[in-house]
Structure formats: structure tokens, C-alpha cells
Design a protein around this motif. Structure first.
Motif, mmCIF file in Angstrom:
data_model
loop_
_atom_site.group_PDB
_atom_site.id
_atom_site.type_symbol
_atom_site.label_atom_id
_atom_site.label_comp_id
_atom_site.label_asym_id
_atom_site.label_seq_id
_atom_site.Cartn_x
_atom_site.Cartn_y
_atom_site.Cartn_z
ATOM 1 N N SER A 2 56.814 -46.815 40.419
ATOM 2 C CA SER A 2 55.784 -47.667 39.843
ATOM 3 C C SER A 2 54.433 -47.374 40.491
ATOM 4 O O SER A 2 54.310 -47.356 41.712
ATOM 5 C CB SER A 2 56.150 -49.137 40.066
ATOM 6 O OG SER A 2 55.153 -49.973 39.556
ATOM 7 N N ASN A 20 61.644 -47.555 37.478
ATOM 8 C CA ASN A 20 60.471 -48.222 36.926
ATOM 9 C C ASN A 20 59.250 -47.341 37.141
ATOM 10 O O ASN A 20 58.848 -47.098 38.265
ATOM 11 C CB ASN A 20 60.274 -49.577 37.611
ATOM 12 C CG ASN A 20 59.097 -50.344 37.057
ATOM 13 O OD1 ASN A 20 58.305 -49.841 36.265
ATOM 14 N ND2 ASN A 20 58.976 -51.579 37.471
ATOM 15 N N SER A 22 56.358 -48.068 35.481
ATOM 16 C CA SER A 22 55.214 -48.813 34.970
ATOM 17 C C SER A 22 54.016 -48.593 35.882
ATOM 18 O O SER A 22 54.137 -48.595 37.102
ATOM 19 C CB SER A 22 55.535 -50.303 34.845
ATOM 20 O OG SER A 22 55.857 -50.857 36.090
ATOM 21 N N VAL A 41 61.904 -47.038 32.669
ATOM 22 C CA VAL A 41 60.833 -47.838 32.082
ATOM 23 C C VAL A 41 59.525 -47.089 32.278
ATOM 24 O O VAL A 41 59.111 -46.842 33.403
ATOM 25 C CB VAL A 41 60.751 -49.243 32.724
ATOM 26 C CG1 VAL A 41 59.639 -50.045 32.091
ATOM 27 C CG2 VAL A 41 62.073 -49.969 32.581
ATOM 28 N N GLY A 45 55.782 -49.776 29.337
ATOM 29 C CA GLY A 45 56.841 -50.768 29.245
ATOM 30 C C GLY A 45 58.014 -50.339 28.385
ATOM 31 O O GLY A 45 59.017 -51.046 28.310
#
Length: 54
Positions: A2, A20, A22, A41, A45
Motif C-alpha cells: 500500500s 493491498n 491501494s 487490491v 480499489g
């Protein structure tokens, strides 16, 4: 991953699960050759599951 800066990244022959990304930057520039994903992800999103190479 992330918020990671993936400019000029090469993530090949890898298995990513429940990752993730994001807020990650330059995801579209990454060399994903041979990478398999489950529960990935993306920065917008979007969740991706792939049984084959991504």
C-alpha cells in the motif's frame, strides 16, 4: 505494498495473495510476467483473483 512507488519495478514469477496495493504508484508500468494473484487490491480499489498468469 500500500502506497508503494513501483516505478520501473519488475515483479515476475511471483504469487501474490491478499496483497493491498491501494495508493501504490505506477502499477501499470510493472512487469508482471508469470505472476499469479489472489485477493490483490489495486490502487483504485479493484480486487483481482487470477488462476493464470496476470
Amino acid at each position: 505494498m500500500s502506497g508503494a512507488n513501483l516505478q520501473s519495478a519488475s515483479i515476475t514469477q511471483t504469487q501474490l495473495g491478499n496483497t493491498n496495493m491501494s495508493g501504490a504508484k505506477y502499477v501499470s508500468n510493472v512487469d508482471w510476467t508469470g505472476t499469479r494473484v489472489k485477493g490483490l487490491v489495486l490502487e483504485d480499489g479493484t480486487a483481482i483473483d487470477s488462476d493464470g498468469d496476470w
